[in-house]
Design a protein around this motif. Structure first.
Motif, mmCIF file in Angstrom:
data_model
loop_
_atom_site.group_PDB
_atom_site.id
_atom_site.type_symbol
_atom_site.label_atom_id
_atom_site.label_comp_id
_atom_site.label_asym_id
_atom_site.label_seq_id
_atom_site.Cartn_x
_atom_site.Cartn_y
_atom_site.Cartn_z
ATOM 1 N N GLY A 133 9.217 -5.770 9.711
ATOM 2 C CA GLY A 133 10.424 -6.562 9.605
ATOM 3 C C GLY A 133 10.736 -6.743 8.125
ATOM 4 N N GLU A 134 11.951 -7.155 7.826
ATOM 5 C CA GLU A 134 12.353 -7.257 6.420
ATOM 6 C C GLU A 134 12.001 -8.641 5.871
ATOM 7 O OE1 GLU A 134 16.027 -5.641 5.225
ATOM 8 O OE2 GLU A 134 15.847 -3.866 6.480
ATOM 9 N N SER A 135 10.716 -8.828 5.587
ATOM 10 C CA SER A 135 10.238 -10.094 5.043
ATOM 11 C C SER A 135 9.232 -9.825 3.938
ATOM 12 C CB SER A 135 9.592 -10.958 6.137
ATOM 13 O OG SER A 135 9.007 -12.110 5.573
ATOM 14 N N GLU A 136 9.653 -10.050 2.707
ATOM 15 C CA GLU A 136 8.726 -9.894 1.584
ATOM 16 C C GLU A 136 7.635 -10.950 1.631
ATOM 17 O OE1 GLU A 136 8.874 -9.311 -3.296
ATOM 18 O OE2 GLU A 136 10.578 -10.190 -2.234
ATOM 19 N N ARG A 137 7.930 -12.129 2.200
ATOM 20 C CA ARG A 137 6.930 -13.200 2.306
ATOM 21 C C ARG A 137 5.744 -12.774 3.162
ATOM 22 N NH1 ARG A 137 9.036 -18.215 4.938
ATOM 23 N NH2 ARG A 137 10.305 -16.742 6.140
ATOM 24 N N TYR A 138 6.022 -12.140 4.298
ATOM 25 C CA TYR A 138 4.956 -11.796 5.239
ATOM 26 C C TYR A 138 4.438 -10.371 5.042
ATOM 27 C CZ TYR A 138 5.835 -16.084 7.845
ATOM 28 O OH TYR A 138 5.955 -17.407 8.224
ATOM 29 N N SER A 139 5.269 -9.506 4.489
ATOM 30 C CA SER A 139 4.871 -8.107 4.285
ATOM 31 C C SER A 139 5.204 -7.731 2.849
ATOM 32 C CB SER A 139 5.608 -7.186 5.264
ATOM 33 O OG SER A 139 5.435 -7.590 6.591
ATOM 34 N N ASN A 140 4.383 -8.180 1.911
ATOM 35 C CA ASN A 140 4.696 -7.895 0.508
ATOM 36 C C ASN A 140 4.359 -6.444 0.163
ATOM 37 O OD1 ASN A 140 1.903 -7.788 -0.043
ATOM 38 N ND2 ASN A 140 1.828 -9.940 -0.649
ATOM 39 N N ILE A 141 4.735 -6.049 -1.032
ATOM 40 C CA ILE A 141 4.566 -4.658 -1.444
ATOM 41 C C ILE A 141 3.100 -4.240 -1.406
ATOM 42 C CG2 ILE A 141 4.770 -3.075 -3.414
ATOM 43 C CD1 ILE A 141 7.359 -3.506 -1.953
ATOM 44 N N GLU A 142 2.210 -5.126 -1.811
ATOM 45 C CA GLU A 142 0.780 -4.798 -1.814
ATOM 46 C C GLU A 142 0.278 -4.548 -0.391
ATOM 47 O OE1 GLU A 142 2.166 -7.291 -3.513
ATOM 48 O OE2 GLU A 142 1.986 -6.366 -5.500
ATOM 49 N N TYR A 143 0.730 -5.365 0.553
ATOM 50 C CA TYR A 143 0.347 -5.195 1.960
ATOM 51 C C TYR A 143 0.834 -3.841 2.476
ATOM 52 C CZ TYR A 143 0.688 -5.959 7.053
ATOM 53 O OH TYR A 143 0.607 -5.840 8.421
ATOM 54 N N ILE A 144 2.085 -3.502 2.205
ATOM 55 C CA ILE A 144 2.632 -2.219 2.655
ATOM 56 C C ILE A 144 1.923 -1.064 1.956
ATOM 57 C CG2 ILE A 144 4.719 -0.806 2.741
ATOM 58 C CD1 ILE A 144 6.298 -3.514 2.824
ATOM 59 N N GLY A 145 1.625 -1.237 0.668
ATOM 60 C CA GLY A 145 0.908 -0.194 -0.066
ATOM 61 C C GLY A 145 -0.461 0.088 0.526
ATOM 62 N N GLU A 146 -1.194 -0.962 0.882
ATOM 63 C CA GLU A 146 -2.517 -0.773 1.500
ATOM 64 C C GLU A 146 -2.388 -0.083 2.852
ATOM 65 O OE1 GLU A 146 -5.591 -1.270 0.187
ATOM 66 O OE2 GLU A 146 -4.391 -1.582 -1.634
ATOM 67 N N ALA A 147 -1.325 -0.407 3.592
ATOM 68 C CA ALA A 147 -1.091 0.274 4.872
ATOM 69 C C ALA A 147 -0.833 1.764 4.653
ATOM 70 C CB ALA A 147 0.087 -0.371 5.601
ATOM 71 N N CYS A 148 -0.101 2.093 3.587
ATOM 72 C CA CYS A 148 0.154 3.501 3.263
ATOM 73 C C CYS A 148 -1.147 4.223 2.903
ATOM 74 C CB CYS A 148 1.153 3.616 2.115
ATOM 75 S SG CYS A 148 2.836 3.131 2.540
ATOM 76 N N LYS A 149 -2.012 3.557 2.155
ATOM 77 C CA LYS A 149 -3.302 4.158 1.796
ATOM 78 C C LYS A 149 -4.128 4.450 3.050
ATOM 79 C CE LYS A 149 -3.625 1.839 -2.711
ATOM 80 N NZ LYS A 149 -4.345 0.797 -3.497
ATOM 81 N N LEU A 150 -4.125 3.511 3.977
ATOM 82 C CA LEU A 150 -4.847 3.737 5.235
ATOM 83 C C LEU A 150 -4.217 4.890 6.015
ATOM 84 C CD1 LEU A 150 -5.404 0.035 6.416
ATOM 85 C CD2 LEU A 150 -7.166 1.643 5.665
ATOM 86 N N ALA A 151 -2.901 4.927 6.055
ATOM 87 C CA ALA A 151 -2.216 5.988 6.795
ATOM 88 C C ALA A 151 -2.525 7.361 6.217
ATOM 89 C CB ALA A 151 -0.709 5.735 6.789
ATOM 90 N N ARG A 152 -2.642 7.440 4.906
ATOM 91 C CA ARG A 152 -2.927 8.713 4.263
ATOM 92 C C ARG A 152 -4.303 9.257 4.664
ATOM 93 N NH1 ARG A 152 0.139 12.263 3.077
ATOM 94 N NH2 ARG A 152 1.384 11.163 1.547
ATOM 95 N N LYS A 153 -5.222 8.402 5.090
ATOM 96 C CA LYS A 153 -6.534 8.852 5.543
ATOM 97 C C LYS A 153 -6.428 9.660 6.835
ATOM 98 C CE LYS A 153 -9.819 5.775 5.726
ATOM 99 N NZ LYS A 153 -10.504 4.469 5.943
ATOM 100 N N TYR A 154 -5.385 9.391 7.624
ATOM 101 C CA TYR A 154 -5.296 9.988 8.956
ATOM 102 C C TYR A 154 -4.080 10.903 9.135
ATOM 103 C CZ TYR A 154 -8.690 6.337 9.948
ATOM 104 O OH TYR A 154 -9.808 5.531 9.917
ATOM 105 N N PHE A 155 -3.097 10.797 8.236
ATOM 106 C CA PHE A 155 -1.843 11.538 8.412
ATOM 107 C C PHE A 155 -1.457 12.242 7.122
ATOM 108 C CE2 PHE A 155 -1.942 8.204 11.530
ATOM 109 C CZ PHE A 155 -1.522 8.845 12.685
ATOM 110 N N ASN A 156 -0.830 13.387 7.281
ATOM 111 C CA ASN A 156 -0.461 14.209 6.129
ATOM 112 C C ASN A 156 0.917 13.875 5.576
ATOM 113 O OD1 ASN A 156 -1.642 16.234 4.495
ATOM 114 N ND2 ASN A 156 -0.177 17.730 5.291
ATOM 115 N N ASN A 157 1.715 13.177 6.355
ATOM 116 C CA ASN A 157 3.077 12.845 5.948
ATOM 117 C C ASN A 157 3.334 11.395 6.350
ATOM 118 O OD1 ASN A 157 5.556 13.362 4.812
ATOM 119 N ND2 ASN A 157 6.410 14.372 6.622
ATOM 120 N N VAL A 158 3.598 10.539 5.369
ATOM 121 C CA VAL A 158 3.729 9.098 5.612
ATOM 122 C C VAL A 158 5.117 8.637 5.178
ATOM 123 C CG1 VAL A 158 2.855 6.796 5.064
ATOM 124 C CG2 VAL A 158 1.261 8.726 5.289
#
Length: 376
Positions: A133-158
């Motif tokens: 959802g579009e909420s910087e309070r609940y999903s800040n850039i660092e949180y999304i960045g860590e999710a991307c790092k995890l996704a890169r472990k399992y997926f080739n295109n994020v």
């Protein structure tokens, strides 16, 4: 967050062309002339979106299929979205996640995100689209960045579909593993936009409009565009989406461009919004026009559409299809109860395996991954 101004003139160009677009002025001859060209002008694109062009669907389909096979062969790319949070600070009257809607809210922690990613990866998919959802309070850039790092472990295109951010934030997310950014403008009619977006950063039309360009400036490989067809005059919104993508492709020729074609779908608590009906015939007309005007662009057809329409359009014009979709939070892991409510109802609930087999049965090539990353 301070909303960055990149001093781009693309928005002014799109709005100017949209405001002067009189789709009722085009004739049968204009449509026929466009269909006889290999490279379409902006006026040709407008003609193919006009009411007159609805009478040429068979000819458009034939030409679109020819273009699709010329530039993409028989490939159909398959991906799935992963919703990791449904908290939102915006009040968009048509969206199930909006801040005034009384739904079950949830945000996955990193362990839960990894569990979801592992489960999805079992399907063989190699592309994931991470959504919040579009909420910087609940999903800040660092949180999304860590999710991307995890996704890169399992997926080739994020990919990421989040709230718009500044260039430096896109650079950070790219460094975390994000390859492309999806942003829906929803409608390109600024006056209607104001009536639909009542609270939050999303109220700022220009900041949202320039998101794709900021993402490319931040190093993203690709960007995706889309209007939510039915919020306003769908022909003008479809034209503006394609023209916006066209202008950015000219300015950033290396960028991978994608177009999505979503229509309005029912949401939890039945939020009412004045809408314009877009029929399947008209949606088909729009998708084929995109294929002819933007022959190199990926075109995604979402699970908002039923399985019959999706199965037909990937044979003719669309090149990308989602599978195994759930728009709720925490819906993929086995033996788990969904943690948060859905953004909207989907129409095609088939699994990855079912869609994979259906694509094969149509003599098309299902593609899970077409990127190779070489380590230094």
């Amino acid at each position: 967050m301070e909303l960055e101004n990149i001093n781009s003139n693309i928005m002014d160009k799109v709005i100017s062309e949209m405001n002067t677009y009189d789709y009722n002025s085009f004739s049968n001859e204009d449509v026929e002339e466009a269909l006889n060209k290999d490279y379409l002008s902006v006026k040709d694109f407008q003609a193919l979106l006009s009411p007159k062009a609805i009478n040429y669907l068979e000819e458009k389909a034939e030409k679109a299929k020819e273009f699709k096979e010329r530039y993409f062969g028989n490939s159909v790319y398959i991906f799935t979205p992963l919703y990791i949070s449904n908290y939102c600070d915006n009040y968009c009257v048509y969206c199930g996640f909006n801040s005034h809607n009384k739904i079950k809210r949830a945000k996955l922690d990193f362990e839960q995100i990894e569990q979801e990613l592992k489960e999805i990866a079992k399907s063989g998919l190699q592309e994931i689209l991470i959504l919040t959802g579009e909420s910087e309070r609940y999903s800040n850039i660092e949180y999304i960045g860590e999710a991307c790092k995890l996704a890169r472990k399992y997926f080739n295109n994020v990919g990421i579909e989040i709230y718009p951010v500044n260039v430096e934030d896109y650079k950070y997310l790219n460094s975390c593993g994000a390859d492309y950014v999806t942003i829906f403008q929803e409608t390109y009619n600024n006056e209607k936009y104001k009536k639909l977006h009542l609270e939050g950063h999303k109220k700022v039309f220009s900041y949202r409009f320039n998101s794709q360009e900021r993402a490319l400036m931040g190093g993203m490989r690709g960007v995706a565009f889309g209007a939510l067809l039915g919020l306003d005059d769908f022909r003008k919104d479809a034209f503006s989406t394609g023209y916006h993508a066209y202008l950015l492709q000219k300015k950033y020729p290396y960028a991978e461009i994608s177009i999505s074609c979503p229509r309005l779908r029912p949401v939890i608590n039945n939020l009412k919004v004045e809408k314009e009906i877009v029929t399947e015939r008209e949606l088909f007309q729009i998708v084929c026009a995109y294929r002819l005007f933007l022959p190199f662009a990926n075109i995604t057809i979402s699970t908002r559409e039923n399985s019959i329409f999706r199965d037909n359009i990937i044979k003719i014009a669309a090149t990308k299809i989602s599978a195994g979709v759930d728009t709720g939070i925490g819906a993929h892991t086995e033996c788990s109860t969904k943690k948060g409510d859905e953004q909207f109802e989907i129409a095609d609930k088939r699994t990855v395996a079912e869609i994979f087999e259906k694509v094969k049965s149509e003599d098309l090539q299902p593609v899970m991954n077409d990127y190779i990353y070489l380590k230094d």
